[in-house]
Motif scaffolding. Structure first.
Motif, PDB file in Angstrom:
ATOM      1  N   ASN A   1      -8.712   1.771  -8.531  1.00 52.99           N
ATOM      2  CA  ASN A   1      -8.862   0.448  -7.921  1.00 52.99           C
ATOM      3  C   ASN A   1      -8.139   0.391  -6.574  1.00 52.99           C
ATOM      4  O   ASN A   1      -7.110  -0.284  -6.414  1.00 52.99           O
ATOM      5  N   SER A   2      -8.678   1.105  -5.618  1.00 54.38           N
ATOM      6  CA  SER A   2      -8.092   1.106  -4.278  1.00 54.38           C
ATOM      7  C   SER A   2      -9.144   1.545  -3.271  1.00 54.38           C
ATOM      8  O   SER A   2     -10.141   2.169  -3.610  1.00 54.38           O
ATOM      9  N   ARG A   3      -8.889   1.186  -2.024  1.00 51.98           N
ATOM     10  CA  ARG A   3      -9.662   1.737  -0.921  1.00 51.98           C
ATOM     11  C   ARG A   3      -8.739   2.657  -0.124  1.00 51.98           C
ATOM     12  O   ARG A   3      -7.519   2.439  -0.094  1.00 51.98           O
TER      13      ARG A   3
ATOM     14  N   HIS B   1       0.838  -1.191   0.000  1.00 54.02           N
ATOM     15  CA  HIS B   1       0.000   0.000   0.000  1.00 54.02           C
ATOM     16  C   HIS B   1       0.877   1.246   0.000  1.00 54.02           C
ATOM     17  O   HIS B   1       2.089   1.170   0.247  1.00 54.02           O
TER      18      HIS B   1
ATOM     19  N   ARG C   1     -15.189   4.615  -1.245  1.00 54.90           N
ATOM     20  CA  ARG C   1     -13.789   4.187  -1.165  1.00 54.90           C
ATOM     21  C   ARG C   1     -13.120   4.648   0.122  1.00 54.90           C
ATOM     22  O   ARG C   1     -12.034   4.171   0.466  1.00 54.90           O
TER      23      ARG C   1
ATOM     24  N   GLN D   1      -7.902   4.842   3.432  1.00 52.50           N
ATOM     25  CA  GLN D   1      -8.106   5.103   4.852  1.00 52.50           C
ATOM     26  C   GLN D   1      -7.449   6.439   5.203  1.00 52.50           C
ATOM     27  O   GLN D   1      -6.261   6.633   4.925  1.00 52.50           O
TER      28      GLN D   1
ATOM     29  N   TRP E   1      -4.847   1.417  -0.364  1.00 56.81           N
ATOM     30  CA  TRP E   1      -4.728  -0.030  -0.468  1.00 56.81           C
ATOM     31  C   TRP E   1      -5.317  -0.496  -1.800  1.00 56.81           C
ATOM     32  O   TRP E   1      -6.510  -0.362  -2.032  1.00 56.81           O
ATOM     33  N   PRO E   2      -4.498  -1.049  -2.692  1.00 54.77           N
ATOM     34  CA  PRO E   2      -5.036  -1.580  -3.961  1.00 54.77           C
ATOM     35  C   PRO E   2      -6.064  -2.683  -3.706  1.00 54.77           C
ATOM     36  O   PRO E   2      -5.907  -3.489  -2.795  1.00 54.77           O
ATOM     37  N   THR E   3      -7.094  -2.684  -4.515  1.00 61.21           N
ATOM     38  CA  THR E   3      -8.144  -3.699  -4.379  1.00 61.21           C
ATOM     39  C   THR E   3      -8.009  -4.807  -5.408  1.00 61.21           C
ATOM     40  O   THR E   3      -8.643  -5.847  -5.280  1.00 61.21           O
ATOM     41  N   ARG E   4      -7.208  -4.592  -6.431  1.00 62.03           N
ATOM     42  CA  ARG E   4      -6.941  -5.660  -7.404  1.00 62.03           C
ATOM     43  C   ARG E   4      -5.793  -5.265  -8.292  1.00 62.03           C
ATOM     44  O   ARG E   4      -5.343  -4.147  -8.257  1.00 62.03           O
TER      45      ARG E   4
END
Length: 219
Positions: free
Chosen positions: A142-144, A104, A184, A146, A216-219
C-alpha cells in the motif's frame, strides 16, 4: 469543550511533537514514529471533529471521539513505517541508507554502489540491494514509489538531466523486473538541481551523485 479548547489541545499536541524532533543530527527522536503518528492523529482528529460538528453542544464529545480515531489511525500508519524501515535496513547493504521521514521512507543509494562513471547500467551488487527493496515493497504493497536520480554539477545541465533520468529509469526497471507493479512506480531525473552537499569538494559531489527511492504510503 468549545472549539477554542479543542484548538489549544491540538496545538499542544503539535508542540509536543516538535519537542521530540531530532536534536543530535542522527535522525533519532525521543518518540517512535508510532507514538508520533498517534499524537499527530489525535490532534488532527480533534480539530476536524470539533470544527465539523453541526451541534455545538456536543462539540467536546465529538472532539474527543475524533482524537481517539485520529490517534488510532496515526499510530497504525506510524507503526507500519517503523516496521517497514527496520525490515528494509536489515535487508540491504550497509552503504544503503534508509530514512524514516515520518510520512514516507527515503532509501538513498549512492552512485558508487550503483553505477560506473557516466553510466546508467546498474552493477551486480546494487541489483541485489534493489531486489531486496522490491521484496520489501511487495510485502508492504500500500504505497506509491518515486525513483529520483541526482547528479553533481560536473558537465552540462542537459547531460546531467539526461543521465539522472536514465539512472532513475534503470533502477525503476529492476524494481519492476523484481515484481513491483509498474503502476506504483514513477522515475524522474533531477540532474544537479537538488544537491545535499557542496559541489565544491569531491566528497560533496560524491554525496550528490545518488538515486533516491521515496516510498509514500497510500493508506
Amino acid at each position: 469543550m468549545n472549539l477554542r479548547v479543542t484548538t489549544i489541545l491540538a496545538s499542544a499536541g503539535l508542540v509536543a511533537l516538535g519537542a521530540c524532533a531530532p536534536t543530535d543530527g542522527t535522525g533519532t527522536t525521543g518518540m517512535s514514529r508510532t507514538q508520533q503518528g498517534a499524537l499527530a492523529g489525535a490532534a488532527v482528529g480533534a480539530v476536524l471533529a470539533g470544527t465539523r460538528d453541526s451541534d455545538s453542544n456536543n462539540q467536546g464529545r465529538d472532539a474527543a471521539r475524533g482524537a481517539i480515531l485520529g490517534a488510532a489511525a496515526g499510530a497504525i500508519a506510524g507503526n507500519i513505517l517503523d516496521r517497514q524501515a527496520q525490515a528494509l535496513q536489515q535487508s540491504v547493504s550497509s552503504n544503503v541508507q534508509v530514512v524514516n521521514r515520518g510520512d514516507h521512507l527515503q532509501v538513498i543509494l549512492p552512485e558508487g554502489i550503483l553505477f560506473a562513471t557516466d553510466s546508467a547500467a546498474v552493477t551486480g551488487q546494487a541489483q541485489n540491494d534493489l531486489y531486496a527493496v522490491a521484496r520489501n515493497l511487495n510485502q508492504y504493497p500500500n504505497s506509491r514509489v518515486q525513483v529520483v536520480g541526482h547528479t553533481d554539477n560536473t558537465g552540462s545541465a542537459a547531460h546531467n538531466m539526461d543521465l539522472s533520468q536514465r539512472r532513475a529509469q534503470s533502477v525503476a526497471s529492476i524494481l519492476t523486473a523484481a515484481g513491483v507493479a509498474p503502476a506504483r512506480l514513477t522515475a524522474t531525473g533531477q540532474g544537479f538541481n537538488q544537491p545535499v552537499a557542496s559541489n565544491n569538494t569531491a566528497a560533496g559531489r560524491a554525496q550528490n551523485r545518488r538515486v533516491e527511492i521515496l516510498i509514500w504510503p497510500t493508506r
